[in-house]
Design an enzyme around this catalytic site. Sequence first.
Site, mmCIF file in Angstrom:
data_model
loop_
_atom_site.group_PDB
_atom_site.id
_atom_site.type_symbol
_atom_site.label_atom_id
_atom_site.label_comp_id
_atom_site.label_asym_id
_atom_site.label_seq_id
_atom_site.Cartn_x
_atom_site.Cartn_y
_atom_site.Cartn_z
ATOM 1 N N GLU A 52 0.838 -1.202 0.000
ATOM 2 C CA GLU A 52 0.000 0.000 0.000
ATOM 3 C C GLU A 52 0.867 1.243 0.000
ATOM 4 O O GLU A 52 1.784 1.338 0.818
ATOM 5 C CB GLU A 52 -0.935 -0.011 1.213
ATOM 6 N N HIS A 81 -7.888 1.782 1.240
ATOM 7 C CA HIS A 81 -7.903 1.426 2.669
ATOM 8 C C HIS A 81 -8.757 2.411 3.482
ATOM 9 O O HIS A 81 -8.296 2.995 4.471
ATOM 10 C CB HIS A 81 -6.470 1.367 3.217
HETATM 11 N N1 LIG Z 1 -9.805 -1.957 5.862
HETATM 12 C C1 LIG Z 1 -9.786 -1.402 7.060
HETATM 13 O O1 LIG Z 1 -9.688 -0.199 7.196
HETATM 14 C C2 LIG Z 1 -9.934 -2.264 8.286
HETATM 15 C C3 LIG Z 1 -10.540 -1.725 9.431
HETATM 16 C C4 LIG Z 1 -10.709 -2.535 10.547
HETATM 17 C C5 LIG Z 1 -10.267 -3.849 10.528
HETATM 18 N N2 LIG Z 1 -9.643 -4.333 9.411
HETATM 19 C C6 LIG Z 1 -9.177 -5.724 9.384
HETATM 20 O O2 LIG Z 1 -10.321 -6.575 9.421
HETATM 21 C C7 LIG Z 1 -9.929 -7.852 9.927
HETATM 22 C C8 LIG Z 1 -10.989 -8.376 10.890
HETATM 23 O O3 LIG Z 1 -11.124 -7.509 11.999
HETATM 24 P P1 LIG Z 1 -12.044 -7.904 13.247
HETATM 25 O O4 LIG Z 1 -12.110 -6.733 14.137
HETATM 26 O O5 LIG Z 1 -13.313 -8.529 12.790
HETATM 27 O O6 LIG Z 1 -11.123 -9.025 13.932
HETATM 28 P P2 LIG Z 1 -11.598 -10.173 14.928
HETATM 29 O O7 LIG Z 1 -10.371 -10.619 15.642
HETATM 30 O O8 LIG Z 1 -12.762 -9.735 15.756
HETATM 31 O O9 LIG Z 1 -12.107 -11.335 13.953
HETATM 32 C C9 LIG Z 1 -11.242 -12.072 13.139
HETATM 33 C C10 LIG Z 1 -11.822 -13.468 13.002
HETATM 34 O O10 LIG Z 1 -11.021 -14.192 12.076
HETATM 35 C C11 LIG Z 1 -10.907 -15.521 12.566
HETATM 36 N N3 LIG Z 1 -9.758 -16.170 11.965
HETATM 37 C C12 LIG Z 1 -8.443 -16.013 12.272
HETATM 38 N N4 LIG Z 1 -7.697 -16.802 11.466
HETATM 39 C C13 LIG Z 1 -8.554 -17.431 10.625
HETATM 40 C C14 LIG Z 1 -8.390 -18.370 9.573
HETATM 41 N N5 LIG Z 1 -7.178 -18.836 9.228
HETATM 42 N N6 LIG Z 1 -9.493 -18.807 8.929
HETATM 43 C C15 LIG Z 1 -10.724 -18.376 9.300
HETATM 44 N N7 LIG Z 1 -10.953 -17.498 10.300
HETATM 45 C C16 LIG Z 1 -9.872 -17.038 10.950
HETATM 46 C C17 LIG Z 1 -10.807 -15.356 14.069
HETATM 47 O O11 LIG Z 1 -11.119 -16.548 14.755
HETATM 48 C C18 LIG Z 1 -11.831 -14.257 14.327
HETATM 49 O O12 LIG Z 1 -13.121 -14.764 14.572
HETATM 50 C C19 LIG Z 1 -8.533 -7.647 10.507
HETATM 51 O O13 LIG Z 1 -7.587 -8.122 9.559
HETATM 52 C C20 LIG Z 1 -8.392 -6.164 10.611
HETATM 53 O O14 LIG Z 1 -7.047 -5.767 10.532
HETATM 54 C C21 LIG Z 1 -9.476 -3.573 8.294
#
Ligand SMILES: NC(=O)c1ccc[n+]([C@@H]2O[C@H](COP(=O)([O-])OP(=O)(O)OC[C@H]3O[C@@H](n4cnc5c(N)ncnc54)[C@H](O)[C@@H]3O)[C@@H](O)[C@H]2O)c1
Length: 310
Positions: free
Chosen positions: A264, A282
């Site tokens: 990015e 993003h």
């Molecule tokens: N684009 C953006 O601006 C932005 C903003 C916020 C969060 N995010 C990203 O979104 C993602 C999710 O965030 P969240 O708050 O829901 O996190 P979270 O920890 O609440 O949920 C993540 C889920 O993924 C599951 N998981 C982990 N490894 C896995 C795998 N190999 N296969 C299947 N499931 C798996 C976990 O068990 C969990 O339930 C993160 O990567 C975070 O960095 C991006």
Amino acid sequence: MLVSGDVIICDSIDDAGVSVLKKSGMKVDYRPEITPDELLALAKNYDVIVVRSRTKITKPVIDSAAKVKIIARVGVGLDNIDTEYAESKSIRVINAAEAAMNAVGELVIGDMIALARSIPKADSALKDGKWIKKELMGIELKGKYLGIIGVGNIGRNVGRLAKGLRMNLLGYDIFPISGEYVREVGMITTDLNTLLASSDFITCHIPITKDTKHLINSERLAIMKPSAFLINTSRGEVIDEEALLSALSTGKIAGAALDVFEVEPPTNKKLLEMPNLISTPHIAAQTKEAQELASIVIAEKIIQITRGVI
Ligand SMILES: NC(=O)c1ccc[n+]([C@@H]2O[C@H](COP(=O)([O-])OP(=O)(O)OC[C@H]3O[C@@H](n4cnc5c(N)ncnc54)[C@H](O)[C@@H]3O)[C@@H](O)[C@H]2O)c1
């Protein structure tokens, strides 16, 4: 009860959290443009380091930050912080996991509608003076299967929003998905390959780990329906971008929306130019509401940890 402590804020965050910290009695240095070298030199003076995604908290920074007790990320992903190393030094690493749920969820819904109705293509054609109504036969979300990979905070919220649009939900997670949630939204829980083969829309909400890097690769893209759309607002490395480019250009899948990229800003020009790709820089958590909430959540967590409450 007032608390004391020196806080350095290394990236720009919403004013609301800065005022909460100041009102608590903490001394706050707001340095949103601090360079890595400046941080290395100054880190020793602070009890708390606050970052968003720009500043990297590496081993050398942690080693130089002898007093630091808390490293706080005003956001969700902790991939810019060497969490394991910080925790080995008894430093608490915290984030604002709950703050982005709604903002990200709404972008995913927006992406699905934009893909289903070719909104970017319609808009750019009209701007070029072309009336391409006949080319723009869309599909509706109602009744379609949405596969959610990673049913955590954001994945669960996406499910709730999609349920409101009368979509059917498939969910895959490495941890058991709560029975209460499954009943609430009527989700069918399944393995990854079944989800990929059965979904009309697939959305990724997993962290980046050694197991999730290129989780969506050419073999898994090949399982998806040719009519399916893929959305990623989690972390760019979850998808093998070269494999996605090939799937989009050969019609193995119908389209994709990416908010996050392997690098990015993204450098893969061929991918960005694909007509069946919608890309955003993003911005999933980039709303006034999410940023304000994240800064307040983090400020309150810092104060509670400093008071010994959590
Ligand atoms: N684009 C953006 O601006 C932005 C903003 C916020 C969060 N995010 C990203 O979104 C993602 C999710 O965030 P969240 O708050 O829901 O996190 P979270 O920890 O609440 O949920 C993540 C889920 O993924 C599951 N998981 C982990 N490894 C896995 C795998 N190999 N296969 C299947 N499931 C798996 C976990 O068990 C969990 O339930 C993160 O990567 C975070 O960095 C991006």
